[in-house]
Write a protein that holds these residues in place. Sequence first.
Motif, short mmCIF file in Angstrom:
data_model
loop_
_atom_site.label_atom_id
_atom_site.label_comp_id
_atom_site.label_asym_id
_atom_site.label_seq_id
_atom_site.Cartn_x
_atom_site.Cartn_y
_atom_site.Cartn_z
N UNK A 10 -5.62 -31.18 -18.00
CA UNK A 10 -4.38 -31.65 -18.61
C UNK A 10 -3.51 -32.35 -17.57
N UNK A 11 -3.50 -33.68 -17.62
CA UNK A 11 -2.82 -34.47 -16.58
C UNK A 11 -1.31 -34.31 -16.56
N UNK A 12 -0.72 -33.88 -17.65
CA UNK A 12 0.74 -33.77 -17.68
C UNK A 12 1.26 -32.49 -17.02
N UNK A 13 0.37 -31.61 -16.63
CA UNK A 13 0.80 -30.41 -15.90
C UNK A 13 0.78 -30.75 -14.42
N UNK A 14 1.96 -30.80 -13.83
CA UNK A 14 2.07 -31.21 -12.44
C UNK A 14 3.38 -30.70 -11.86
N UNK A 15 3.33 -30.23 -10.61
CA UNK A 15 4.54 -29.82 -9.92
C UNK A 15 5.17 -28.55 -10.46
N UNK A 16 4.38 -27.71 -11.12
CA UNK A 16 4.93 -26.53 -11.78
C UNK A 16 4.19 -25.26 -11.34
N UNK A 17 4.90 -24.13 -11.34
CA UNK A 17 4.28 -22.83 -11.12
C UNK A 17 4.26 -22.09 -12.45
N UNK A 18 3.07 -21.75 -12.90
CA UNK A 18 2.87 -21.15 -14.23
C UNK A 18 2.57 -19.67 -14.09
N UNK A 72 -0.54 -31.34 -8.11
CA UNK A 72 -0.46 -30.03 -7.46
C UNK A 72 0.25 -29.06 -8.42
N UNK A 73 -0.42 -27.97 -8.72
CA UNK A 73 0.11 -26.96 -9.64
C UNK A 73 -0.18 -25.59 -9.04
N UNK A 74 0.71 -24.63 -9.27
CA UNK A 74 0.46 -23.26 -8.84
C UNK A 74 0.40 -22.32 -10.03
N UNK A 75 -0.40 -21.29 -9.92
CA UNK A 75 -0.48 -20.23 -10.91
C UNK A 75 0.08 -18.96 -10.27
N UNK A 76 0.94 -18.26 -10.99
CA UNK A 76 1.51 -17.00 -10.51
C UNK A 76 0.97 -15.87 -11.37
N UNK A 77 -0.14 -15.26 -10.96
CA UNK A 77 -0.71 -14.17 -11.77
C UNK A 77 0.08 -12.88 -11.61
N UNK A 78 0.03 -12.07 -12.66
CA UNK A 78 0.57 -10.73 -12.61
C UNK A 78 -0.49 -9.76 -12.12
N UNK A 79 -0.64 -8.67 -12.82
CA UNK A 79 -1.59 -7.62 -12.41
C UNK A 79 -2.95 -7.88 -13.03
N UNK A 80 -3.89 -8.27 -12.19
CA UNK A 80 -5.23 -8.62 -12.64
C UNK A 80 -6.25 -7.65 -12.07
N UNK A 81 -7.38 -7.57 -12.73
CA UNK A 81 -8.46 -6.67 -12.31
C UNK A 81 -9.27 -7.25 -11.18
N UNK A 106 -4.94 -26.65 -7.32
CA UNK A 106 -4.36 -25.48 -7.96
C UNK A 106 -4.22 -24.39 -6.91
N UNK A 107 -2.99 -23.98 -6.64
CA UNK A 107 -2.72 -22.93 -5.66
C UNK A 107 -2.37 -21.62 -6.37
N UNK A 108 -2.54 -20.52 -5.66
CA UNK A 108 -2.25 -19.22 -6.24
C UNK A 108 -0.99 -18.64 -5.62
#
Length: 253
Positions: A234-242, A184-193, A142-144
């Motif tokens: 969740x194995x079906x989450x792959x190759x996506x930026x959330x 490999x999945x990436x998370x794209x966070x917004x404004x976090x504390x 999981x990348x950020x």
Amino acid sequence: MQVKGSIAIVTGAASGLGAATARVLADAGATIAAFDLNEDGAKATADELGGVGYGVDVSDAKSVETAISKVVETQGSPSILVNCAGILQGERIVGREGPADLDAFARVINVNLIGTFNMMRVAATAMSRNEPGPSGERGVIVNTASIAAFEGQIGQAAYAASKGGVAAMTLPAARELARHGIRVVSIAPGMFGTPMVTALSDEMQEALASNIPFPKRLGDPAEYGRLALHICENQMINGETIRIDGAVRLEPK
């Protein structure tokens, strides 16, 4: 991915998203290897969670190779990697004093993008040697990224470029590592504390939160951690930026 009993490497684990994610994964039964340039901070997080902390420069090949070798030798082969290490640099391309500092731009790319790839290449090699699970899965990474990858603001050229690179390499990395049973999945966070934001004045934090449609507040780092946990499970989450951002879309400035 069966999180309970897994070895999870978390970078940027001394604080912010990394520390919160390490806590969430530990609560789910993972053994934590906490990586951070701040070695004392990494060890503090690890001590809290019964794991091991390492001082690691994610942008340095030898530092990462040595640390992951130590994880394999002392804790076992990792099957989870969450990359949260990153830095923020704000500078206009053409400033009052002249052109932007090229070394500063390169440092952001080195830490945020090359550091992410550096961790991924070494951890994935270790994961590829794991015994596959019933479905053939050997690991998850999981990348950020950041919403700045898509709506970078004025002065964010370096940061947006680095996070845009993380988002862009998600799909090709997932496709390549599929043969090894690694997602490999990436998370794209917004404004976090995170510490970068909470160091601002209360007025500035309120102003940032006011632009978020709902919920009208800064994100809790634990919410990022829980998304990372779900991705692992969740194995079906792959190759996506959330995106995880409360539906905010950044204005130019």
